[in-house]
Write a protein that holds these residues in place. Structure first.
Motif, PDB file in Angstrom:
ATOM      1  N   SER A  17      -8.825   1.323  -9.854  1.00  0.00           N
ATOM      2  CA  SER A  17      -7.841   2.259 -10.409  1.00  0.00           C
ATOM      3  C   SER A  17      -7.792   2.158 -11.923  1.00  0.00           C
ATOM      4  O   SER A  17      -8.256   1.179 -12.508  1.00  0.00           O
ATOM      5  CB  SER A  17      -6.453   1.983  -9.830  1.00  0.00           C
ATOM      6  N   ARG A  18      -7.197   3.175 -12.518  1.00  0.00           N
ATOM      7  CA  ARG A  18      -6.942   3.136 -13.955  1.00  0.00           C
ATOM      8  C   ARG A  18      -5.823   2.141 -14.208  1.00  0.00           C
ATOM      9  O   ARG A  18      -4.972   1.911 -13.347  1.00  0.00           O
ATOM     10  CB  ARG A  18      -6.508   4.513 -14.451  1.00  0.00           C
ATOM     11  N   PHE A  19      -5.775   1.599 -15.404  1.00  0.00           N
ATOM     12  CA  PHE A  19      -4.724   0.636 -15.720  1.00  0.00           C
ATOM     13  C   PHE A  19      -3.342   1.267 -15.573  1.00  0.00           C
ATOM     14  O   PHE A  19      -2.427   0.655 -15.038  1.00  0.00           O
ATOM     15  CB  PHE A  19      -4.872   0.052 -17.137  1.00  0.00           C
ATOM     16  N   SER A  20      -3.182   2.493 -16.050  1.00  0.00           N
ATOM     17  CA  SER A  20      -1.863   3.127 -15.996  1.00  0.00           C
ATOM     18  C   SER A  20      -1.357   3.234 -14.558  1.00  0.00           C
ATOM     19  O   SER A  20      -0.182   2.982 -14.288  1.00  0.00           O
ATOM     20  CB  SER A  20      -1.875   4.503 -16.659  1.00  0.00           C
ATOM     21  N   ALA A  21      -2.224   3.579 -13.630  1.00  0.00           N
ATOM     22  CA  ALA A  21      -1.820   3.665 -12.223  1.00  0.00           C
ATOM     23  C   ALA A  21      -1.442   2.279 -11.690  1.00  0.00           C
ATOM     24  O   ALA A  21      -0.454   2.132 -10.963  1.00  0.00           O
ATOM     25  CB  ALA A  21      -2.934   4.269 -11.377  1.00  0.00           C
ATOM     26  N   TRP A  22      -2.208   1.264 -12.055  1.00  0.00           N
ATOM     27  CA  TRP A  22      -1.914  -0.114 -11.636  1.00  0.00           C
ATOM     28  C   TRP A  22      -0.569  -0.559 -12.198  1.00  0.00           C
ATOM     29  O   TRP A  22       0.268  -1.100 -11.484  1.00  0.00           O
ATOM     30  CB  TRP A  22      -3.047  -1.030 -12.118  1.00  0.00           C
ATOM     31  N   PHE A  23      -0.337  -0.278 -13.476  1.00  0.00           N
ATOM     32  CA  PHE A  23       0.922  -0.661 -14.124  1.00  0.00           C
ATOM     33  C   PHE A  23       2.114   0.039 -13.475  1.00  0.00           C
ATOM     34  O   PHE A  23       3.116  -0.592 -13.156  1.00  0.00           O
ATOM     35  CB  PHE A  23       0.858  -0.344 -15.625  1.00  0.00           C
ATOM     36  N   PHE A  24       2.005   1.360 -13.261  1.00  0.00           N
ATOM     37  CA  PHE A  24       3.143   2.088 -12.687  1.00  0.00           C
ATOM     38  C   PHE A  24       3.352   1.737 -11.218  1.00  0.00           C
ATOM     39  O   PHE A  24       4.469   1.862 -10.710  1.00  0.00           O
ATOM     40  CB  PHE A  24       3.022   3.593 -12.920  1.00  0.00           C
ATOM     41  N   THR A  25       2.325   1.273 -10.536  1.00  0.00           N
ATOM     42  CA  THR A  25       2.514   0.752  -9.183  1.00  0.00           C
ATOM     43  C   THR A  25       3.373  -0.504  -9.242  1.00  0.00           C
ATOM     44  O   THR A  25       4.306  -0.673  -8.439  1.00  0.00           O
ATOM     45  CB  THR A  25       1.156   0.437  -8.518  1.00  0.00           C
ATOM     46  N   ILE A  26       3.101  -1.363 -10.204  1.00  0.00           N
ATOM     47  CA  ILE A  26       3.893  -2.582 -10.374  1.00  0.00           C
ATOM     48  C   ILE A  26       5.338  -2.221 -10.715  1.00  0.00           C
ATOM     49  O   ILE A  26       6.287  -2.748 -10.113  1.00  0.00           O
ATOM     50  CB  ILE A  26       3.280  -3.491 -11.461  1.00  0.00           C
ATOM     51  N   VAL A  27       5.530  -1.314 -11.668  1.00  0.00           N
ATOM     52  CA  VAL A  27       6.882  -0.893 -12.066  1.00  0.00           C
ATOM     53  C   VAL A  27       7.633  -0.320 -10.865  1.00  0.00           C
ATOM     54  O   VAL A  27       8.779  -0.678 -10.593  1.00  0.00           O
ATOM     55  CB  VAL A  27       6.838   0.138 -13.219  1.00  0.00           C
ATOM     56  N   THR A  28       6.973   0.569 -10.133  1.00  0.00           N
ATOM     57  CA  THR A  28       7.596   1.208  -8.969  1.00  0.00           C
ATOM     58  C   THR A  28       7.999   0.175  -7.927  1.00  0.00           C
ATOM     59  O   THR A  28       9.127   0.215  -7.401  1.00  0.00           O
ATOM     60  CB  THR A  28       6.634   2.241  -8.350  1.00  0.00           C
ATOM     61  N   ASN A  29       7.118  -0.761  -7.629  1.00  0.00           N
ATOM     62  CA  ASN A  29       7.439  -1.786  -6.621  1.00  0.00           C
ATOM     63  C   ASN A  29       8.603  -2.663  -7.056  1.00  0.00           C
ATOM     64  O   ASN A  29       9.467  -3.004  -6.248  1.00  0.00           O
ATOM     65  CB  ASN A  29       6.202  -2.632  -6.308  1.00  0.00           C
ATOM     66  N   LYS A  40      15.622   6.580  -2.184  1.00  0.00           N
ATOM     67  CA  LYS A  40      14.688   5.850  -3.055  1.00  0.00           C
ATOM     68  C   LYS A  40      13.324   6.509  -3.173  1.00  0.00           C
ATOM     69  O   LYS A  40      12.827   6.704  -4.277  1.00  0.00           O
ATOM     70  CB  LYS A  40      14.500   4.418  -2.537  1.00  0.00           C
ATOM     71  N   GLN A  41      12.710   6.852  -2.055  1.00  0.00           N
ATOM     72  CA  GLN A  41      11.355   7.421  -2.087  1.00  0.00           C
ATOM     73  C   GLN A  41      11.325   8.714  -2.883  1.00  0.00           C
ATOM     74  O   GLN A  41      10.392   8.954  -3.643  1.00  0.00           O
ATOM     75  CB  GLN A  41      10.844   7.681  -0.663  1.00  0.00           C
ATOM     76  N   GLU A  42      12.334   9.557  -2.700  1.00  0.00           N
ATOM     77  CA  GLU A  42      12.374  10.823  -3.424  1.00  0.00           C
ATOM     78  C   GLU A  42      12.571  10.584  -4.915  1.00  0.00           C
ATOM     79  O   GLU A  42      11.969  11.248  -5.749  1.00  0.00           O
ATOM     80  CB  GLU A  42      13.481  11.715  -2.863  1.00  0.00           C
ATOM     81  N   ARG A  43      13.408   9.615  -5.262  1.00  0.00           N
ATOM     82  CA  ARG A  43      13.654   9.274  -6.661  1.00  0.00           C
ATOM     83  C   ARG A  43      12.365   8.788  -7.325  1.00  0.00           C
ATOM     84  O   ARG A  43      12.052   9.161  -8.453  1.00  0.00           O
ATOM     85  CB  ARG A  43      14.728   8.192  -6.730  1.00  0.00           C
ATOM     86  N   MET A  95       2.494   5.151  -4.781  1.00  0.00           N
ATOM     87  CA  MET A  95       3.571   4.943  -3.809  1.00  0.00           C
ATOM     88  C   MET A  95       3.058   4.412  -2.474  1.00  0.00           C
ATOM     89  O   MET A  95       3.852   4.071  -1.601  1.00  0.00           O
ATOM     90  CB  MET A  95       4.336   6.254  -3.599  1.00  0.00           C
ATOM     91  N   GLY A  96       1.734   4.374  -2.305  1.00  0.00           N
ATOM     92  CA  GLY A  96       1.167   3.861  -1.065  1.00  0.00           C
ATOM     93  C   GLY A  96       1.339   4.805   0.110  1.00  0.00           C
ATOM     94  O   GLY A  96       1.594   4.386   1.237  1.00  0.00           O
ATOM     95  N   MET A  97       1.208   6.099  -0.158  1.00  0.00           N
ATOM     96  CA  MET A  97       1.340   7.081   0.919  1.00  0.00           C
ATOM     97  C   MET A  97       0.264   8.144   0.787  1.00  0.00           C
ATOM     98  O   MET A  97      -0.388   8.254  -0.244  1.00  0.00           O
ATOM     99  CB  MET A  97       2.752   7.691   0.926  1.00  0.00           C
ATOM    100  N   HIS A  98       0.074   8.915   1.832  1.00  0.00           N
ATOM    101  CA  HIS A  98      -0.916   9.985   1.834  1.00  0.00           C
ATOM    102  C   HIS A  98      -0.419  11.140   0.963  1.00  0.00           C
ATOM    103  O   HIS A  98       0.772  11.411   0.881  1.00  0.00           O
ATOM    104  CB  HIS A  98      -1.162  10.464   3.271  1.00  0.00           C
ATOM    105  N   ARG A  99      -1.355  11.831   0.333  1.00  0.00           N
ATOM    106  CA  ARG A  99      -1.037  12.950  -0.553  1.00  0.00           C
ATOM    107  C   ARG A  99      -0.197  14.019   0.148  1.00  0.00           C
ATOM    108  O   ARG A  99       0.770  14.538  -0.405  1.00  0.00           O
ATOM    109  CB  ARG A  99      -2.348  13.551  -1.075  1.00  0.00           C
TER     110      ARG A  99
END
Length: 194
Positions: free
Chosen positions: A76-88, A137-140, A160-164
């Motif tokens: 993944s791109r760094f930005s996607a990895w970072f925002f996955t961490i932030v989101t979690n 939460k998920q919608e937010r 978010m770990g879900m299907h498109r």
């Protein structure tokens, strides 16, 4: 690469992360400069609390530093990895910490703005923020990533770990919920004016 800050601002995120894995503090400072504010914005959109958003982003950046060697630019791109961490982290905060409600007089108006249009705009933003704050939460998270940070649905779904398609359905449900809430608020306001 020299240790001058000028060299770091031109480096790719992937190169900076490789340098971070070798404990290069200047490379990490550049990552913080690039992603700190957007991390706070995304966290605030999810959490609705500036202090918690700041804490969540600091925690995410700490995890980036501690796990720099685990980042894989092939996946993944760094930005996607970072925002996955932030989101979690934000989702963990929502599970653990009771959220403080926004004060009734919450206003995001620019104090320098003196035109009525600016005031109405700020009131609308405050209203939308309160509506989004009430979403599940998920919608937010979906709103924060797609409309706040500008991610494409496919990338936001990955974060978010879900299907498109599941995220697409979630967004439709979210838009319907927001429209219903906005319509109800507007009609309630009209009833009070009559």
């Amino acid at each position: 690469m020299s240790n001058s800050l000028e060299g770091y601002d031109a480096a790719s995120d992937e190169h900076l992360m490789e340098r971070c894995s070798r404990l290069d503090h200047e490379a990490f400072n550049e990552i913080v400069r690039r992603y700190g504010k957007s991390g706070i914005r995304a966290a605030f959109r999810i959490l609705g609390n500036a202090h918690l958003a700041d804490d969540a982003t600091q925690e995410a950046l700490l995890r980036v530093w501690e796990n720099a060697g685990k980042f894989d630019s092939e996946k993944s791109r760094f930005s996607a990895w970072f925002f996955t961490i932030v989101t979690n982290i934000c989702l963990d905060y929502l599970k653990k910490k009771p959220m403080e409600p926004l004060p009734e007089n919450f206003d995001v108006a620019d104090e320098r703005a003196d035109t009525e249009l600016k005031i109405q705009e700020a009131q609308s933003q405050g209203f939308l923020l309160r509506l989004c704050r009430a979403l599940p939460k998920q919608e937010r998270v979906a709103i924060a990533l797609i409309y706040g940070e500008g991610y494409a649905v496919t990338e936001a779904a990955k974060i978010m770990g879900m299907h498109r398609k599941a995220l697409g359905r979630l967004l439709i449900k979210c838009r319907i919920r927001l429209k219903r809430e906005m319509t109800g608020a507007v009609s309630g306001e009209q009833d009070r004016l009559v």
